[in-house]
Design a protein around this motif. Structure first.
Motif, PDB file in Angstrom:
ATOM      1  N   LYS A 132      51.601   0.561  12.749  1.00  0.00           N
ATOM      2  CA  LYS A 132      51.014  -0.572  13.489  1.00  0.00           C
ATOM      3  C   LYS A 132      51.466  -0.566  14.946  1.00  0.00           C
ATOM      4  CE  LYS A 132      50.388  -4.184   9.960  1.00  0.00           C
ATOM      5  NZ  LYS A 132      50.876  -5.524   9.577  1.00  0.00           N
TER       6      LYS A 132
ATOM      7  N   LEU B 196      49.656   2.255  16.746  1.00  0.00           N
ATOM      8  CA  LEU B 196      48.236   1.959  16.931  1.00  0.00           C
ATOM      9  C   LEU B 196      48.009   0.863  17.971  1.00  0.00           C
ATOM     10  CD1 LEU B 196      46.919   1.980  13.242  1.00  0.00           C
ATOM     11  CD2 LEU B 196      46.550   3.726  14.981  1.00  0.00           C
TER      12      LEU B 196
ATOM     13  N   TRP C 236      41.916   1.355   5.278  1.00  0.00           N
ATOM     14  CA  TRP C 236      42.140   0.813   6.632  1.00  0.00           C
ATOM     15  C   TRP C 236      41.005   1.238   7.547  1.00  0.00           C
ATOM     16  CZ3 TRP C 236      47.801   0.967   8.839  1.00  0.00           C
ATOM     17  CH2 TRP C 236      47.922   0.029   9.863  1.00  0.00           C
TER      18      TRP C 236
ATOM     19  N   VAL D  87      40.714   3.296  10.242  1.00  0.00           N
ATOM     20  CA  VAL D  87      40.955   3.198  11.686  1.00  0.00           C
ATOM     21  C   VAL D  87      40.276   4.379  12.375  1.00  0.00           C
ATOM     22  CG1 VAL D  87      42.703   3.046  13.493  1.00  0.00           C
ATOM     23  CG2 VAL D  87      43.178   2.113  11.217  1.00  0.00           C
TER      24      VAL D  87
ATOM     25  N   ASN E 249      43.820  -5.404  10.579  1.00  0.00           N
ATOM     26  CA  ASN E 249      42.374  -5.266  10.770  1.00  0.00           C
ATOM     27  C   ASN E 249      42.007  -5.216  12.252  1.00  0.00           C
ATOM     28  OD1 ASN E 249      42.011  -5.406   7.967  1.00  0.00           O
ATOM     29  ND2 ASN E 249      41.855  -7.626   8.012  1.00  0.00           N
TER      30      ASN E 249
ATOM     31  N   LEU F 195      43.422  -3.581  14.459  1.00  0.00           N
ATOM     32  CA  LEU F 195      43.713  -2.253  14.999  1.00  0.00           C
ATOM     33  C   LEU F 195      42.594  -1.259  14.703  1.00  0.00           C
ATOM     34  CD1 LEU F 195      47.470  -2.171  13.986  1.00  0.00           C
ATOM     35  CD2 LEU F 195      46.544  -2.533  16.273  1.00  0.00           C
ATOM     36  N   ARG F 196      41.507  -1.726  14.099  1.00  0.00           N
ATOM     37  CA  ARG F 196      40.354  -0.859  13.827  1.00  0.00           C
ATOM     38  C   ARG F 196      39.461  -0.764  15.054  1.00  0.00           C
ATOM     39  NH1 ARG F 196      38.730  -3.751   8.106  1.00  0.00           N
ATOM     40  NH2 ARG F 196      39.851  -2.379   6.670  1.00  0.00           N
ATOM     41  N   ARG F 197      40.017  -0.456  16.181  1.00  0.00           N
ATOM     42  CA  ARG F 197      39.218  -0.428  17.406  1.00  0.00           C
ATOM     43  C   ARG F 197      38.842   1.010  17.771  1.00  0.00           C
ATOM     44  NH1 ARG F 197      44.329  -2.484  19.416  1.00  0.00           N
ATOM     45  NH2 ARG F 197      45.520  -0.825  20.451  1.00  0.00           N
ATOM     46  N   GLU F 198      37.659   1.146  18.300  1.00  0.00           N
ATOM     47  CA  GLU F 198      37.146   2.457  18.683  1.00  0.00           C
ATOM     48  C   GLU F 198      37.827   2.958  19.948  1.00  0.00           C
ATOM     49  OE1 GLU F 198      34.923   4.424  17.311  1.00  0.00           O
ATOM     50  OE2 GLU F 198      34.072   3.171  15.727  1.00  0.00           O
TER      51      GLU F 198
ATOM     52  N   ARG G 115      41.512  -3.543   3.317  1.00  0.00           N
ATOM     53  CA  ARG G 115      42.748  -2.753   3.426  1.00  0.00           C
ATOM     54  C   ARG G 115      43.650  -3.083   2.241  1.00  0.00           C
ATOM     55  NH1 ARG G 115      46.998  -4.374   6.994  1.00  0.00           N
ATOM     56  NH2 ARG G 115      45.521  -6.007   7.532  1.00  0.00           N
TER      57      ARG G 115
END
Length: 756
Positions: free
Chosen positions: A158, A161, A189, A191, A410, A412-415, A455
């Motif tokens: 985490k 990320l 997750w 990611v 959740n 941290l799921r950035r493009e 997740r």
């Protein structure tokens, strides 16, 4: 920070002075060389030859100017010497630039300084700015084994990320437990621009098992020694991290330090920040050999390609064999062997500035590594006491760690825009399924929940259970949220067999649960309870997803599909095991029904026998479950017959039947379209019937529902008309699906529904 700013201003002022003084001087001299608008030469001889107006006073003036020029040039030379010293002894710490190019702090790359044991300062080299390309993949290796280490890895990941701007490739050297947990976690997750590969740590044990190790990390604490052999041959460099690391900056800044390696430097390490290797911590303390204070291996930069060419395997093995003849065992696992190798070959190491590994160990000197919060880059909880370690600023460090511990993963799921990512089949399928939904549909959110990937962290706490050799073991399966935690201890007291629980929690709630469980003697004494965290996402309680998660991760042949609000009768576990044999569940499709009752009293003297339960039924202390609000749900159990039954008896499926059953673990999953309240168990029982399961009521088994406040979902069902309409729509669609799957046999479900 003020010191850093002042240092920069002084540097800038000196630079401007160096540039401006010669320019001003020459302007002044050039202007003074004009007389009556005509240029005049600075040379007296030249002046005499060309200017009749040359006088003795002019000659003295020119000589005075020449002396001044020489003085200015001497001042310039002095300034240059001062600037060169300032560049070598610059501000203690500077923050790296978070853009594409990183200005990295310089450590000691000089082998002669290393031999002399000189401690590197956190100086900066402004001239060189190593570049980390925008889409360059950063490789990170972590050794992880067991349940606790798997939790620690999540916090480390985490923190990485949160700050990262580059694609990441994690290389996890994991045992079977950690691989199962982390593979599921990363898969759910999802990611972007993160790849994870696993390497079997158990297969590497033979490589290091010959080394006696006293460190609490055990045999896994030695596995960083064999990374050159374990990781892919085409991988040239990697950052190696301990699981108890927290990042406070972009890991790309650390990756950029590889560009500073020179000559034969292949290891990037921070000096050890305690006196351990100096051997003065206590009387007769005898550490392994090390260069000065030695180096800490919680953060390592490895140039794998060069290490392989240097025959690193033979190098560390020969060193370990030689030292073990006198030391007998390692005290700090791989760190002792790394230091012994460096002692003999100091040219191998590039010393990183100490803020790349601020060690919060016992007897630490880490306070010398930072002056301000902005100086911190990596925090290392390398004391066995972890968050309880004593340190002047430990409260700040602890809060930083807890921030990532409880941070919503959740988010941290950035493009990473502009960076091509590898094709993820699961992600593509999900996007395709979602694109087929009609967003204008009033039941869109219900339909979307069916495809939401939550997740999932399996086995959040230590789990240990060996099924019985007779293959009769039964696991109690249930799901819960934070408001039902109080039921856990009571269930553990009533059911001594294995339990599989899916908990629907946020990241912060998961930590609250961990503290609750670790503070409970009852829960900590039970190692056969599997706690699986499904992290919150969306607006509905995914009840059937939770049941599927709990049901999937069991190690017994049979499952008891219960709910968290029920307490099983004392001795039910052993009774069910005997019933499994009696009814030949292994070779037949049977669902054994455990009759359900309820009490409206929060304090109940739990019945210890069927006779006592019947007495309480007659007195009105107990009731058949939901008889007053949903009679159809359990009426087919035939409670009147059960009162006098001494042998198991068969009952037929009826509309809305939803008993609690014991079945083989290969039974169908629950249908995920049903979320929140309504039809989630009914649909599952219908599917069992469609697959021709026999429903057998057990005559001497029972479970009792304990009272609780209404759930949020049942409140929404009762108050929201659209909720009820959507539930009815989903029910009809499920019945149509049943007809397609099971054909003519499934028509009775439509008929029964119409007649009910």
């Amino acid at each position: 920070m003020l010191g850093i700013c002042r240092g920069r201003r002084k540097f800038l002022a000196a630079s401007l002075t160096l540039l401006c003084i010669p320019a001003i001087t020459w302007i002044y001299l050039f202007a003074g060389s004009f007389e009556d608008g005509k240029p005049v030469s600075l040379s007296p001889l030249e002046s005499q030859a060309h200017s009749p107006r040359y006088t003795a006073s002019s000659q003295r003036e020119r000589e005075s100017l020449e002396v001044r020029v020489r003085e200015v040039e001497e001042e310039n030379r002095s300034l240059r010497r001062q600037l060169s010293l300032a560049q070598g002894q610059g501000p203690a710490q500077r923050r790296g630039n978070h853009s594409k190019t990183y200005s990295m702090e310089e450590g000691t790359g000089d082998s002669e300084n290393l031999r002399a044991g000189i401690v590197a300062g956190n100086s900066s080299e402004c001239g060189q700015q190593p570049v980390v390309e925008k889409c360059e993949t950063i490789h990170v290796a972590i050794v992880c084994a067991g349940y606790n280490a798997s939790r620690d890895v999540v916090t480390l990941v985490k923190s990485v990320l949160f700050h990262r701007r580059n694609p990441l490739h994690f290389h996890l050297i994991a045992d079977s437990i950690a691989e199962q947990i982390l593979a599921t976690l990363f898969q759910t997750w999802m990611v972007p621009a993160v790849r994870v590969d696993f390497y079997n740590a158990d297969e590497l044990k033979s490589e290091v098992s010959w080394i006696p190790n006293k460190h609490y990390s055990g045999i896994y604490g030695l596995m960083k020694l064999v990374l050159t052999k374990t990781l892919p041959a085409n991988l040239e460099r990697v950052i190696v991290l301990d699981t108890d690391i927290t990042f406070a900056t972009d890991i790309a800044e650390l990756w950029a330090v590889f560009h500073k390696f020179k000559g034969q430097q292949v290891l990037g390490l921070v000096e050890n920040q305690s006196d351990w290797y100096l051997g003065n911590l206590w009387k007769n303390h005898r550490p392994w050999p090390a260069l000065g204070r030695g180096y800490n291996t919680g953060v390592i930069l490895l140039l794998l390609d060069k290490l392989r060419k240097m025959k690193w395997e033979q190098m560390w093995r020969l060193t370990a064999e030689r030292e073990l003849m006198g030391m007998l065992s390692t005290s700090l696992a791989d760190q002792d062997i790394f230091n012994a190798v460096i002692k003999q070959n100091p040219f191998l190491v590039y010393q990183l500035p100490c803020f790349w590994n601020v060690q919060l160990s016992d007897h630490t000197r880490s306070e010398q590594c930072y002056r301000d919060v902005s100086d911190l880059k990596v925090i290392h909880w390398n004391s066995p006491k972890k968050l309880r370690v004593k340190n002047k600023h430990v409260e700040f460090f602890r809060n930083l760690y807890l921030t990532f511990l409880e941070y919503d993963g959740n988010l941290l799921r950035r493009e990473l825009f502009g960076c091509p990512s590898e094709t993820d089949v699961n992600s593509e399928n999900l996007q395709k399924q979602l694109s087929e939904l009609d967003e204008d549909d009033l039941c869109y959110e219900f339909r979307r929940e069916r495809f939401t990937v939550h997740r999932t962290h399996l086995y959040f706490l230590h789990y240990e259970f060996e099924p019985a050799a007779d293959n009769t073991d039964v696991t109690l399966v249930a799901q819960l949220s934070m408001d039902r935690l109080q039921m856990l201890e009571a269930i553990c007291k009533h059911w001594e067999g294995p339990i599989s629980l899916a908990l629907y929690l946020s990241d912060a709630e998961a930590q609250q649960f961990l503290r609750y469980a670790q503070g409970s003697e009852v829960l900590m004494s039970r190692h056969n309870v599997g706690y699986h965290i499904v992290y919150k996402e969306g607006q509905f309680y995914p009840v059937n997803l939770l049941r599927n998660v709990a049901m999937k991760h069991i190690s017994t042949p049979y499952v008891f599909l219960s709910d968290i609000d029920f307490l099983p009768m004392y001795g039910l576990y052993e009774y069910l095991r005997k019933s499994v044999i009696q009814l030949d569940l292994a070779n037949t499709k049977k669902a054994m029904i455990v009759p359900a009752f309820e009490t409206l009293r929060y304090r109940l003297s739990f019945p210890k026998s069927k006779a006592e339960l019947l007495s309480m039924l007659d007195m009105g202390t107990l009731f058949t479950f939901r008889y007053h609000v949903w009679t159809k749900g359990h009426a087919p159990t035939n409670f009147a017959k059960w009162r006098t039954a001494t042998m198991p008896y068969r009952v037929e499926w009826e509309a809305d039947f939803e008993p609690y059953v014991v079945v083989r673990r290969d039974c169908p999953e629950y249908d995920r379209r049903f979320v929140g309240f309504g039809w989630n168990k009914v649909a599952h029982i219908m599917e069992l019937d469609a697959q021709e399961y026999e429903f057998i009521v057990l005559p001497n088994a029972y479970m009792i529902h304990m009272p609780h406040a209404p759930s949020f979902d049942i409140t929404k069902f009762r108050s929201n008309k659209q909720y009820r309409i959507c539930l009815k729509t989903l029910k009809e669609e499920f019945q149509q699906d049943m007809s397609r799957r099971y054909g003519f046999a499934a028509l009775k479900y439509l008929t029964a529904e119409n007649n009910s």
